[in-house]
Design a protein around this motif. Structure first.
Motif, PDB file in Angstrom:
ATOM      1  N   ALA A 139      -3.791  12.888 -53.076  1.00 57.96           N
ATOM      2  CA  ALA A 139      -2.783  13.696 -52.378  1.00 57.96           C
ATOM      3  C   ALA A 139      -1.663  12.853 -51.789  1.00 57.96           C
ATOM      4  O   ALA A 139      -0.582  13.369 -51.505  1.00 57.96           O
ATOM      5  CB  ALA A 139      -3.453  14.516 -51.279  1.00 57.96           C
ATOM      6  N   GLY A 140      -1.885  11.547 -51.540  1.00 59.56           N
ATOM      7  CA  GLY A 140      -0.811  10.685 -51.068  1.00 59.56           C
ATOM      8  C   GLY A 140      -0.998  10.116 -49.683  1.00 59.56           C
ATOM      9  O   GLY A 140      -1.996  10.352 -49.005  1.00 59.56           O
ATOM     10  N   MET A 141       0.020   9.337 -49.236  1.00 60.52           N
ATOM     11  CA  MET A 141      -0.057   8.559 -47.999  1.00 60.52           C
ATOM     12  C   MET A 141      -0.277   9.408 -46.753  1.00 60.52           C
ATOM     13  O   MET A 141      -1.074   9.068 -45.879  1.00 60.52           O
ATOM     14  CB  MET A 141       1.221   7.735 -47.810  1.00 60.52           C
ATOM     15  N   LYS A 142       0.412  10.527 -46.644  1.00 62.23           N
ATOM     16  CA  LYS A 142       0.331  11.328 -45.420  1.00 62.23           C
ATOM     17  C   LYS A 142      -1.083  11.847 -45.192  1.00 62.23           C
ATOM     18  O   LYS A 142      -1.610  11.749 -44.078  1.00 62.23           O
ATOM     19  CB  LYS A 142       1.315  12.497 -45.480  1.00 62.23           C
ATOM     20  N   LEU A 143      -1.706  12.382 -46.226  1.00 62.11           N
ATOM     21  CA  LEU A 143      -3.075  12.877 -46.072  1.00 62.11           C
ATOM     22  C   LEU A 143      -4.035  11.735 -45.761  1.00 62.11           C
ATOM     23  O   LEU A 143      -4.964  11.901 -44.956  1.00 62.11           O
ATOM     24  CB  LEU A 143      -3.531  13.616 -47.333  1.00 62.11           C
ATOM     25  N   VAL A 144      -3.809  10.569 -46.353  1.00 61.86           N
ATOM     26  CA  VAL A 144      -4.641   9.408 -46.032  1.00 61.86           C
ATOM     27  C   VAL A 144      -4.514   9.074 -44.549  1.00 61.86           C
ATOM     28  O   VAL A 144      -5.519   8.834 -43.857  1.00 61.86           O
ATOM     29  CB  VAL A 144      -4.246   8.186 -46.890  1.00 61.86           C
ATOM     30  N   GLY A 145      -3.281   9.065 -44.024  1.00 58.10           N
ATOM     31  CA  GLY A 145      -3.083   8.765 -42.604  1.00 58.10           C
ATOM     32  C   GLY A 145      -3.764   9.773 -41.702  1.00 58.10           C
ATOM     33  O   GLY A 145      -4.385   9.405 -40.688  1.00 58.10           O
ATOM     34  N   ILE A 146      -3.663  11.056 -42.030  1.00 61.38           N
ATOM     35  CA  ILE A 146      -4.305  12.103 -41.233  1.00 61.38           C
ATOM     36  C   ILE A 146      -5.823  11.952 -41.254  1.00 61.38           C
ATOM     37  O   ILE A 146      -6.490  11.988 -40.207  1.00 61.38           O
ATOM     38  CB  ILE A 146      -3.897  13.496 -41.748  1.00 61.38           C
ATOM     39  N   CYS A 147      -6.389  11.773 -42.455  1.00 53.68           N
ATOM     40  CA  CYS A 147      -7.842  11.627 -42.586  1.00 53.68           C
ATOM     41  C   CYS A 147      -8.342  10.372 -41.890  1.00 53.68           C
ATOM     42  O   CYS A 147      -9.407  10.376 -41.254  1.00 53.68           O
ATOM     43  CB  CYS A 147      -8.240  11.603 -44.057  1.00 53.68           C
ATOM     44  N   GLU A 148      -7.573   9.282 -41.974  1.00 54.54           N
ATOM     45  CA  GLU A 148      -7.958   8.046 -41.290  1.00 54.54           C
ATOM     46  C   GLU A 148      -8.027   8.268 -39.784  1.00 54.54           C
ATOM     47  O   GLU A 148      -8.961   7.805 -39.119  1.00 54.54           O
ATOM     48  CB  GLU A 148      -6.932   6.941 -41.597  1.00 54.54           C
ATOM     49  N   LYS A 149      -7.050   8.982 -39.234  1.00 49.69           N
ATOM     50  CA  LYS A 149      -6.988   9.195 -37.787  1.00 49.69           C
ATOM     51  C   LYS A 149      -8.215   9.935 -37.284  1.00 49.69           C
ATOM     52  O   LYS A 149      -8.863   9.510 -36.315  1.00 49.69           O
ATOM     53  CB  LYS A 149      -5.714   9.976 -37.437  1.00 49.69           C
ATOM     54  N   TYR A 150      -8.571  11.012 -37.931  1.00 49.21           N
ATOM     55  CA  TYR A 150      -9.717  11.796 -37.485  1.00 49.21           C
ATOM     56  C   TYR A 150     -11.041  11.088 -37.781  1.00 49.21           C
ATOM     57  O   TYR A 150     -12.006  11.194 -37.010  1.00 49.21           O
ATOM     58  CB  TYR A 150      -9.686  13.185 -38.125  1.00 49.21           C
ATOM     59  N   ALA A 151     -11.087  10.338 -38.876  1.00 49.74           N
ATOM     60  CA  ALA A 151     -12.306   9.594 -39.204  1.00 49.74           C
ATOM     61  C   ALA A 151     -12.551   8.486 -38.187  1.00 49.74           C
ATOM     62  O   ALA A 151     -13.696   8.242 -37.778  1.00 49.74           O
ATOM     63  CB  ALA A 151     -12.210   9.014 -40.608  1.00 49.74           C
ATOM     64  N   VAL A 152     -11.484   7.813 -37.749  1.00 45.41           N
ATOM     65  CA  VAL A 152     -11.621   6.761 -36.742  1.00 45.41           C
ATOM     66  C   VAL A 152     -12.129   7.337 -35.427  1.00 45.41           C
ATOM     67  O   VAL A 152     -12.996   6.761 -34.759  1.00 45.41           O
ATOM     68  CB  VAL A 152     -10.282   6.027 -36.542  1.00 45.41           C
ATOM     69  N   PHE A 153     -11.592   8.499 -35.032  1.00 39.34           N
ATOM     70  CA  PHE A 153     -12.074   9.150 -33.800  1.00 39.34           C
ATOM     71  C   PHE A 153     -13.562   9.498 -33.914  1.00 39.34           C
ATOM     72  O   PHE A 153     -14.343   9.250 -32.996  1.00 39.34           O
ATOM     73  CB  PHE A 153     -11.257  10.420 -33.537  1.00 39.34           C
ATOM     74  N   ALA A 154     -13.943  10.035 -35.064  1.00 38.07           N
ATOM     75  CA  ALA A 154     -15.348  10.398 -35.272  1.00 38.07           C
ATOM     76  C   ALA A 154     -16.251   9.166 -35.231  1.00 38.07           C
ATOM     77  O   ALA A 154     -17.353   9.203 -34.671  1.00 38.07           O
ATOM     78  CB  ALA A 154     -15.502  11.120 -36.618  1.00 38.07           C
ATOM     79  N   MET A 155     -15.773   8.056 -35.794  1.00 35.27           N
ATOM     80  CA  MET A 155     -16.572   6.829 -35.774  1.00 35.27           C
ATOM     81  C   MET A 155     -16.740   6.288 -34.357  1.00 35.27           C
ATOM     82  O   MET A 155     -17.799   5.754 -34.004  1.00 35.27           O
ATOM     83  CB  MET A 155     -15.939   5.774 -36.675  1.00 35.27           C
ATOM     84  N   GLY A 156     -15.705   6.430 -33.536  1.00 32.06           N
ATOM     85  CA  GLY A 156     -15.819   6.010 -32.145  1.00 32.06           C
ATOM     86  C   GLY A 156     -16.898   6.786 -31.403  1.00 32.06           C
ATOM     87  O   GLY A 156     -17.684   6.212 -30.642  1.00 32.06           O
ATOM     88  N   VAL A 157     -16.946   8.090 -31.630  1.00 36.44           N
ATOM     89  CA  VAL A 157     -17.973   8.928 -31.008  1.00 36.44           C
ATOM     90  C   VAL A 157     -19.366   8.510 -31.487  1.00 36.44           C
ATOM     91  O   VAL A 157     -20.313   8.393 -30.700  1.00 36.44           O
ATOM     92  CB  VAL A 157     -17.726  10.422 -31.320  1.00 36.44           C
ATOM     93  N   VAL A 158     -19.493   8.249 -32.777  1.00 35.32           N
ATOM     94  CA  VAL A 158     -20.779   7.858 -33.353  1.00 35.32           C
ATOM     95  C   VAL A 158     -21.252   6.530 -32.777  1.00 35.32           C
ATOM     96  O   VAL A 158     -22.429   6.366 -32.436  1.00 35.32           O
ATOM     97  CB  VAL A 158     -20.686   7.777 -34.896  1.00 35.32           C
ATOM     98  N   VAL A 159     -20.340   5.558 -32.657  1.00 37.82           N
ATOM     99  CA  VAL A 159     -20.720   4.240 -32.141  1.00 37.82           C
ATOM    100  C   VAL A 159     -21.221   4.337 -30.702  1.00 37.82           C
ATOM    101  O   VAL A 159     -22.229   3.716 -30.332  1.00 37.82           O
ATOM    102  CB  VAL A 159     -19.535   3.254 -32.237  1.00 37.82           C
ATOM    103  N   LEU A 160     -20.546   5.113 -29.876  1.00 30.38           N
ATOM    104  CA  LEU A 160     -20.996   5.286 -28.486  1.00 30.38           C
ATOM    105  C   LEU A 160     -22.357   5.968 -28.435  1.00 30.38           C
ATOM    106  O   LEU A 160     -23.216   5.612 -27.620  1.00 30.38           O
ATOM    107  CB  LEU A 160     -19.961   6.099 -27.701  1.00 30.38           C
ATOM    108  N   THR A 161     -22.572   6.940 -29.311  1.00 30.51           N
ATOM    109  CA  THR A 161     -23.877   7.610 -29.376  1.00 30.51           C
ATOM    110  C   THR A 161     -24.973   6.640 -29.805  1.00 30.51           C
ATOM    111  O   THR A 161     -26.069   6.614 -29.236  1.00 30.51           O
ATOM    112  CB  THR A 161     -23.820   8.797 -30.359  1.00 30.51           C
ATOM    113  N   LEU A 162     -24.673   5.809 -30.797  1.00 30.84           N
ATOM    114  CA  LEU A 162     -25.642   4.816 -31.258  1.00 30.84           C
ATOM    115  C   LEU A 162     -25.941   3.783 -30.183  1.00 30.84           C
ATOM    116  O   LEU A 162     -27.086   3.332 -30.047  1.00 30.84           O
ATOM    117  CB  LEU A 162     -25.119   4.112 -32.518  1.00 30.84           C
ATOM    118  N   LEU A 163     -24.930   3.410 -29.424  1.00 33.25           N
ATOM    119  CA  LEU A 163     -25.137   2.448 -28.330  1.00 33.25           C
ATOM    120  C   LEU A 163     -26.115   3.001 -27.309  1.00 33.25           C
ATOM    121  O   LEU A 163     -27.058   2.316 -26.884  1.00 33.25           O
ATOM    122  CB  LEU A 163     -23.800   2.117 -27.676  1.00 33.25           C
TER     123      LEU A 163
END
Length: 382
Positions: A139-163
């Protein structure tokens, strides 16, 4: 989605973050377990500072060439004479090979997750991850940027939960014995690679429309988040898995140790981390192929992703094995990047992004660190 080539600040920073959070970060705890934890922290701090300078050098090189990827920058700044065409295609092949092995590592790592979590075969796991990941890049750069942003937020939540989960489980002592220079250099090489988003830096320059302040801030913030992620994931894995860390990837080992619902979110983090890196790397390779061949973006996308799928399906190496090989190639190209920047800086007669930190002494320091990381990428660990 209409503004396909315009990124917000956090979308740009997330592309930097997503490029780094993946094969490298998930491989760091394996090497960290072969070093003292104090050395791990010191190496991480130094690698952050070194990588910020390196990425701003790269950003300014791309900035001076209207947001171009490396091959075009090399063609404009570094290569000349009757062999220019051959050098350009050699650089194209080397960078392409680096990304190819990198993306193959993501596919191989995802296979370990699907195998341990759902009991799927290697082939099925690779195909599922490839279809889901490649469709975003299609789909291109814009969708990659959007998906990256939300994926990074989700990973932050997961890391804190794992900690929190790890702190409430049976914990292993942190390693406190120095095992030798080989292990330290191998760790330095892997952390340098893990913080590296060199191939995504031109995407930030292009996506932020050459806004100097935003480019500088997005790069520094993105690498800082990656450094924090490396620290937390390494800390959690060492506490949880102890000496039982394998080459399957950090959170796969941690999930085996903790079990239950915690294993599920550990596997989820691994898939998110691998997906963000898959998106960033294949988007970069797509643009490199497009710039070099003038093929349309869809053909360039297929050429960028299909060979990685084939290599992963052949199963020629392990997750950490693919990652270390990719880090070797990508770090080596850093020397050429700095030399191209040196020539570009002289031609431009100004430095809008990095200033005195891009002067000759810092260029030499970056090259020395790059060579040291390259040596670390090939050293055996004990």
């Amino acid at each position: 989605m209409k503004k396909k080539h315009t990124l917000s600040f956090w979308e740009a920073a997330s592309i930097i973050i997503g490029h780094g959070i993946g094969a490298g970060i998930l491989s760091v705890p394996y090497l960290a377990s072969r070093n003292s934890f104090t050395d791990v922290v010191l190496i991480l701090i130094f690698c952050y500072l070194f990588n910020v300078v390196l990425h701003l050098i790269i950003a300014e090189l791309s900035f001076n060439n209207d947001g171009a990827q490396f091959v075009k920058c090399f063609d404009a700044e570094l290569f000349s004479g009757k062999f220019k065409k051959y050098f350009t295609w050699a650089a194209f092949g080397l960078l392409g090979l680096s990304v190819l092995f990198n993306v193959s590592a993501f596919l191989t790592g995802a296979t370990a997750v699907f195998r341990n979590w759902f009991g799927l075969s290697n082939t099925v796991g690779i195909l599922i991850f490839y279809v889901l990941g490649a469709s975003v890049v299609f789909a291109g750069m814009k969708l990659v940027g959007i998906c990256e942003k939300y994926a990074v937020f989700a990973m932050g939540v997961v890391v804190l939960t794992l900690l929190l989960a790890t702190l409430h489980s049976e914990m292993s002592p942190l390693p406190d014995t120095r095992a030798g220079w080989n292990n330290m250099l191998a760790l330095f090489g892997m952390i340098s690679f893990s913080l590296s988003a060199v191939m995504s830096t031109p995407q930030v320059v292009k996506g932020l429309d050459k806004d100097v302040k935003m480019i500088r801030a997005a790069i520094a913030a993105g690498i800082a988040v990656n450094a924090c992620m490396i620290f937390l994931i390494t800390f959690i894995t060492l506490l949880g898995a102890g000496s039982g860390i394998t080459e399957d990837g950090a959170l796969v080992d941690l999930s085996r140790h903790l079990g239950g619902w915690v294993s599920g979110i550990g596997y989820l983090f691994t898939l998110l981390a691998l997906a963000t890196s898959f998106w960033a790397n294949t988007l970069n390779l797509r643009d490199i192929i497009h710039e070099q061949t003038n093929w349309n973006l869809k053909s360039s996308w297929l050429t960028a992703t299909a060979p990685c799928l084939v290599l992963a399906l052949l199963g020629l190496s392990s997750f950490v094995g693919f990652t270390r090989f990719a880090s070797l190639i990508q770090v080596v190209t850093g020397v050429g990047i700095v030399w191209a920047y040196h020539l570009s800086r002289k031609r431009a007669r100004k430095s809008v992004l990095i200033g005195r930190f891009g002067s000759l002494p810092f260029q030499i320091l970056v090259v020395l660190c790059t060579l040291l990381a390259t040596i670390g990428a090939v050293l055996p660990v004990s």
